[in-house]
Write a protein that holds these residues in place. Structure first.
Motif, PDB file in Angstrom:
ATOM      1  N   ASP A  75      22.833  59.211  13.036  1.00 35.59           N
ATOM      2  CA  ASP A  75      23.682  60.248  13.195  1.00 35.59           C
ATOM      3  C   ASP A  75      24.360  60.583  14.750  1.00 35.59           C
ATOM      4  O   ASP A  75      24.136  59.650  15.626  1.00 35.59           O
ATOM      5  CB  ASP A  75      22.901  61.618  12.889  1.00 35.59           C
ATOM      6  CG  ASP A  75      22.489  61.774  11.589  1.00 35.59           C
ATOM      7  OD1 ASP A  75      23.269  61.052  10.694  1.00 35.59           O
ATOM      8  OD2 ASP A  75      21.506  62.683  11.341  1.00 35.59           O
ATOM      9  N   GLU A 146      18.533  60.416   7.244  1.00 39.59           N
ATOM     10  CA  GLU A 146      19.706  61.062   7.669  1.00 39.59           C
ATOM     11  C   GLU A 146      19.855  62.666   7.258  1.00 39.59           C
ATOM     12  O   GLU A 146      20.510  63.323   7.696  1.00 39.59           O
ATOM     13  CB  GLU A 146      20.870  60.389   7.658  1.00 39.59           C
ATOM     14  CG  GLU A 146      21.129  59.968   6.042  1.00 39.59           C
ATOM     15  CD  GLU A 146      20.750  58.653   5.640  1.00 39.59           C
ATOM     16  OE1 GLU A 146      21.280  58.013   4.833  1.00 39.59           O
ATOM     17  OE2 GLU A 146      19.890  58.279   6.136  1.00 39.59           O
ATOM     18  N   ASN A 147      19.181  62.848   6.005  1.00 38.47           N
ATOM     19  CA  ASN A 147      19.108  64.361   5.640  1.00 38.47           C
ATOM     20  C   ASN A 147      17.859  65.112   5.593  1.00 38.47           C
ATOM     21  O   ASN A 147      17.863  66.069   4.742  1.00 38.47           O
ATOM     22  CB  ASN A 147      19.985  64.264   4.135  1.00 38.47           C
ATOM     23  CG  ASN A 147      19.180  63.549   3.339  1.00 38.47           C
ATOM     24  OD1 ASN A 147      18.267  63.243   3.401  1.00 38.47           O
ATOM     25  ND2 ASN A 147      20.113  63.274   2.159  1.00 38.47           N
ATOM     26  N   LEU A 164      18.595  69.898  -2.124  1.00 36.64           N
ATOM     27  CA  LEU A 164      20.140  70.200  -1.949  1.00 36.64           C
ATOM     28  C   LEU A 164      20.876  71.222  -2.564  1.00 36.64           C
ATOM     29  O   LEU A 164      20.280  71.249  -3.596  1.00 36.64           O
ATOM     30  CB  LEU A 164      20.879  68.648  -2.020  1.00 36.64           C
ATOM     31  CG  LEU A 164      20.692  67.482  -1.236  1.00 36.64           C
ATOM     32  CD1 LEU A 164      21.351  66.057  -1.782  1.00 36.64           C
ATOM     33  CD2 LEU A 164      21.082  67.814   0.084  1.00 36.64           C
ATOM     34  N   ALA A 176      23.844  69.032   4.528  1.00 35.98           N
ATOM     35  CA  ALA A 176      23.421  67.793   5.242  1.00 35.98           C
ATOM     36  C   ALA A 176      22.044  68.368   5.927  1.00 35.98           C
ATOM     37  O   ALA A 176      20.958  67.857   5.372  1.00 35.98           O
ATOM     38  CB  ALA A 176      24.416  67.422   6.285  1.00 35.98           C
ATOM     39  N   ASN A 177      22.027  69.118   6.958  1.00 37.74           N
ATOM     40  CA  ASN A 177      20.853  69.328   7.702  1.00 37.74           C
ATOM     41  C   ASN A 177      20.756  70.791   7.960  1.00 37.74           C
ATOM     42  O   ASN A 177      21.359  71.471   8.927  1.00 37.74           O
ATOM     43  CB  ASN A 177      20.758  68.762   9.064  1.00 37.74           C
ATOM     44  CG  ASN A 177      20.821  67.275   8.813  1.00 37.74           C
ATOM     45  OD1 ASN A 177      19.710  66.594   8.448  1.00 37.74           O
ATOM     46  ND2 ASN A 177      21.802  66.528   9.138  1.00 37.74           N
TER      47      ASN A 177
END
Length: 628
Positions: A75, A146-147, A164, A176-177
């Motif tokens: 990231d 990454e998520n 999600l 995403a985060n």
């Protein structure tokens, strides 16, 4: 995270505090929560010896920089990762060589979440979300490093994973985060089902099975002879044995010099020797037992017990390092390494005048920082506590006429292979269950006479042709037929060759008179290119013919070929026969597989990914049988 985070587990406990509360009220509520958490943990950890430091908690209005989670390397530091977050109760526990400490901490956090409602707990280490790593075969496929930031929490005795967004009902949940505030809000609202699947819960549950009784089994009691001062310290602060073992295990020349004098714990050889039972973790006992060490000359002969000598010297080394932390000689080790890593000294020779000047300047600046003062104060706490304990009245008679149990059996130290085999079998069961669920091929035993070499080469070609990326190769599964649109293919070919439809038509129907000159020119150019490529190919063949490259390839047996072709090739002595790619692929795979001698290796790993298994090497099996 700081440099000491490589072998530490971090945890944050977030309460569902009402919005708009003042900082003072928030700190009061956090302190109450901390006390409640420690009240839950204290009975469970009583008598447990931690590898480095005890389980402890602190309060803060936001996470300090040393406690913030590292960003995923792929990231570009999204805002959610840089956000210090919410008011919290937090802690860090170094587990070093004792992974049992890490999972014991996880067990304590689960118990806190069960007994204290309305708290949401995050836990991670230098590997990141190690709970997800443990449950890798059961987590959702979309969940990746990454998520996963701010998505994994412990609450009400279960693991929760924020999904999600899939519908308008997931309002306010970032794709995403999510931020910490956002995640806690979703968890506390209960509007989204966040409880992880039963497979995930079971995977974590297997690691926590047996606690807290399992933590007691991680302890080892040893009967040994130690100086009276050491016995007095262990009587009042048994956890300090962890620092003594660490100091002994990581000792250097300066620490050895301090141990040779034994000024604190042997008082120059005048202290009495007593027998005590010391409780350590199994990892600590192994660290002491496996070290070759000779007692200092000053150490009395009657007290030269192997473990006892090492413990006494470890306490001496630890006390010297902690009490002299303000001295440049002691503090400079880590500090100098940091300067060298940053290239501060450039190419200057250590010990030179310029090197010394730079070091003095850097050290003078470091002494003035708040960080140095805080670290020095923390480092000196154990030394000050030892001074307090030894100031109390104590005598050798306090440790005599006491029923001291015998040392525990340490045969576990030499049978680690059984535990490793058991762990590998458990992991294999998880892998088999995952493969069965996902429909992947399982490796069946190869029946003699049923192995088809041509199938191996076809599968390998299919594997090579599959798409690969930084995440790995896509293993062929042969679940979909290959199809091709011939018309589109020809159109793409024409585009690649820069042939428009008009010119393609001319090539098919013949050239007109007006274009014949241009075609002749193109023909000349094409002929020139063909001549060049032919000469170039002949030159390469000539070079290869004079080299030994052709001998590195396996060639088919020409004696079995057709008579005329075989005779012709033999008569001309042509070594540059066409290379049989399938034959060489099969030969190299078999050679690689045979060289593994039944152990894991690249050939068996690649074949396993493709769902194939080679038969055993009969000759190797015969040799092993003869040896027996």
């Amino acid at each position: 995270m700081d440099a000491g985070a490589e072998d530490a587990v971090f945890y944050s406990i977030y309460p569902g505090l009402p919005a708009g509360a003042s900082d003072g009220d928030t700190l009061i509520q956090l302190q109450r929560l901390r006390d409640d958490c420690l009240a839950v943990a204290s009975p469970l950890v009583r008598g447990y010896i931690w590898q480095h430091a005890q389980f402890d908690l602190q309060v803060a209005l936001s996470a300090p920089p040393s406690h913030r989670e590292p960003a995923f390397s792929g990231d570009e530091e999204p805002a959610a990762r840089c956000d210090p977050g919410l008011p919290l109760v937090y802690g860090r526990t170094r587990y070093g060589h004792n992974l049992e400490d890490e999972w014991f901490v996880v067990y304590l956090l689960y118990e806190i979440s069960r007994r204290i409602p309305g708290v949401y707990i995050r836990v991670w280490d230098s590997d990141g979300e190690f709970l997800l790593i443990e449950a890798a075969y059961a987590i959702p496929r979309w969940l990746k490093p990454e998520n996963s930031q701010n998505r994994v929490f412990i609450s009400q005795g279960s693991l929760h994973i924020l999904p999600l967004p899939t519908s308008p009902a997931h309002v306010g949940l970032s794709l995403a985060n999510p931020t910490l505030a956002e995640a806690v809000r979703v968890l506390s609202s209960g509007s989204v089902d966040t409880r992880a699947s039963e497979g995930v819960q079971a995977a974590i549950g297997r690691k926590l099975e047996g606690y807290p009784e399992r933590s007691r089994k991680n302890m080892h009691r040893v009967r040994c002879k130690v100086p009276l001062s050491v016995a007095q310290v262990l009587k009042h602060e048994p956890q300090l044995v962890a620092l003594a073992v660490e100091a002994f295990y990581t000792r250097d020349h300066d620490a050895m010099a301090a141990a040779s004098r034994m000024e604190k714990f042997l008082r120059g050889g005048q202290d009495e020797i007593v027998t005590v039972a010391v409780c350590l973790s199994k990892a600590m006992y192994a660290q002491l037992k496996q070290q070759v060490f000779q007692a200092p000359r000053i150490y009395p002969a009657e007290g030269q017990d192997d473990i006892g000598v090492k413990l006494a010297c470890g306490f001496e080394m630890m006390y010297w390092e902690r009490s002299n932390f303000q001295d440049e000689q002691a503090v400079g080790k880590t500090f100098r390494k940091g300067l060298e890593a940053r290239g501060y000294f450039k190419d200057l020779l250590e010990g030179s005048k310029e090197h010394r000047q730079l070091l003095d300047a850097a050290f003078a600046s470091y002494r003035e920082t708040e960080t140095f003062s805080r670290i020095r104060e923390a480092m000196q706490v154990p030394a000050k506590r030892i001074d307090e304990i030894l100031a109390l009245e104590h005598k050798a008679e306090d440790f005599m006429n006491v029923d001291i149990p015998e040392s525990d059996d340490d045969s576990w130290l030499y049978r680690g292979e059984d535990e490793l085999t058991s762990a590998m079998q458990e992991r294999q069961k998880e892998m088999d269950a995952h493969d069965k669920k996902s429909g992947a091929k399982t490796l069946a035993p190869v029946v003699e006479g049923e192995f088809d070499p041509s199938e191996l080469t076809k599968t390998m070609k299919s594997f090579v042709d599959k798409i690969s990326s930084f995440e790995g190769a896509e293993v062929p599964k042969n679940d979909e037929p290959v199809s091709m649109d011939l018309e589109n293919f020809m159109q793409e070919l024409k585009t690649a060759l820069k042939l428009d439809n008009e010119r393609a038509g001319n090539l098919q129907s013949g050239s007109s008179d007006s274009d014949s000159g241009e075609d002749d020119e193109d023909g000349d150019l094409s002929k020139g290119d063909d001549d060049f490529m032919e000469e170039y190919s002949d030159a390469i063949q000539h070079e290869l013919k004079n080299s030994s490259v052709s001998k590195t390839f396996a060639q088919p047996d020409v004696s079995r070929a057709s008579g005329s072709a075989s005779t012709s090739a033999t008569a001309t002595g042509d070594d540059n026969l066409p290379v049989d790619v399938d034959l060489n692929l099969l030969k190299n795979l078999l050679d690689s597989y045979s060289s593994q001698q039944g152990l894991p290796g690249p050939a068996s790993n690649v074949l396993g990914m493709m769902g194939m298994q080679l038969p055993d090497d009969k000759e190797e099996h015969k040799r092993k049988t003869r040896r027996k």
